[in-house]
Design an enzyme around this catalytic site. Sequence first.
Site, PDB file in Angstrom:
ATOM      1  CB  SER A  89      -0.925   0.016   1.221  1.00  0.00           C
ATOM      2  OG  SER A  89      -1.832  -1.052   1.141  1.00  0.00           O
ATOM      3  CB  THR A  90       2.818   2.937   2.249  1.00  0.00           C
ATOM      4  OG1 THR A  90       3.543   1.955   2.984  1.00  0.00           O
ATOM      5  CG2 THR A  90       1.428   3.098   2.851  1.00  0.00           C
TER       6      THR A  90
END
Length: 64
Positions: A9-10
């Site tokens: 996600s990051t």
Amino acid sequence: MKIGYARVSTEDQTTDPQIDALRGRGCETIYQEHRSGKNTDRPELESCLQALRTGETLPIWCVS
């Protein structure tokens, strides 16, 4: 042929553990991307799904 898909996600996360696990399961091709779970636009996932053919396997790696 086994095809894999890895996503985090990051930008501070890494797909390395997923890639290792997918290679360990025999994946020859692995699609990967950094996309937030809020973002439903996932071009690498779409490419991965389009690459699958009858009889091929897409292993899934999940963490809860």
